[in-house]
Design a protein around this motif. Structure first.
Motif, PDB file in Angstrom:
ATOM      1  N   SER A  21       0.819  -1.204   0.000  1.00  6.62           N
ATOM      2  CA  SER A  21       0.000   0.000   0.000  1.00  6.62           C
ATOM      3  C   SER A  21       0.859   1.264   0.000  1.00  6.62           C
ATOM      4  CB  SER A  21      -0.884  -0.012   1.250  1.00  6.62           C
ATOM      5  OG  SER A  21      -1.605   1.179   1.369  1.00  6.62           O
ATOM      6  N   GLU A  22       0.318   2.303  -0.564  1.00  3.35           N
ATOM      7  CA  GLU A  22       0.907   3.641  -0.451  1.00  3.35           C
ATOM      8  C   GLU A  22       0.735   4.091   1.000  1.00  3.35           C
ATOM      9  OE1 GLU A  22       2.390   5.563  -2.875  1.00  3.35           O
ATOM     10  OE2 GLU A  22       2.310   3.731  -4.069  1.00  3.35           O
ATOM     11  N   ILE A  24      -0.797   5.881   4.190  1.00 11.19           N
ATOM     12  CA  ILE A  24      -2.202   6.097   4.527  1.00 11.19           C
ATOM     13  C   ILE A  24      -2.305   7.358   5.373  1.00 11.19           C
ATOM     14  CG2 ILE A  24      -4.196   5.159   5.758  1.00 11.19           C
ATOM     15  CD1 ILE A  24      -3.186   2.396   4.927  1.00 11.19           C
ATOM     16  N   GLU A  40      -5.440   6.678   0.987  1.00 13.79           N
ATOM     17  CA  GLU A  40      -4.106   6.789   0.406  1.00 13.79           C
ATOM     18  C   GLU A  40      -3.826   8.147  -0.233  1.00 13.79           C
ATOM     19  OE1 GLU A  40      -3.578   3.458  -2.223  1.00 13.79           O
ATOM     20  OE2 GLU A  40      -3.525   2.036  -0.577  1.00 13.79           O
TER      21      GLU A  40
END
Length: 81
Positions: A21-22, A24, A40
């Motif tokens: 994931s990028e 948050i 994100e």
């Protein structure tokens, strides 16, 4: 029968993990504890904070940013450019 152990000491390094994931983003009101949805993109939490301030006159907020890391053996890492 004697047992022998071999120990190897390894240097570790911590790097940002871009494989998942990028980062948050979330913003929390310091007055009432309400918070934006974690997403994100930093834009929606900032918009939420401004709308919340307009509705409640609460002016203090805390930004919560989550970034993911991975520990790796230092000898396995590619050198930085």
């Amino acid at each position: 029968m004697a047992r022998r152990s071999v120990m190897r000491y390894v240097d570790w390094t911590l790097r940002v993990d871009y494989s998942g994931s990028e980062p948050i983003y979330e913003i929390e009101c310091m007055t009432c504890g309400e918070s934006s949805a974690p997403v994100e993109d930093p834009g929606p939490p900032q918009d939420w904070a401004l709308r919340h301030a307009g509705k409640t006159a609460h002016t203090g907020f805390r930004g919560l940013n989550t970034t993911f890391f991975r520990a790796e053996h230092a000898d396995e890492c590619e050198p930085s450019p």
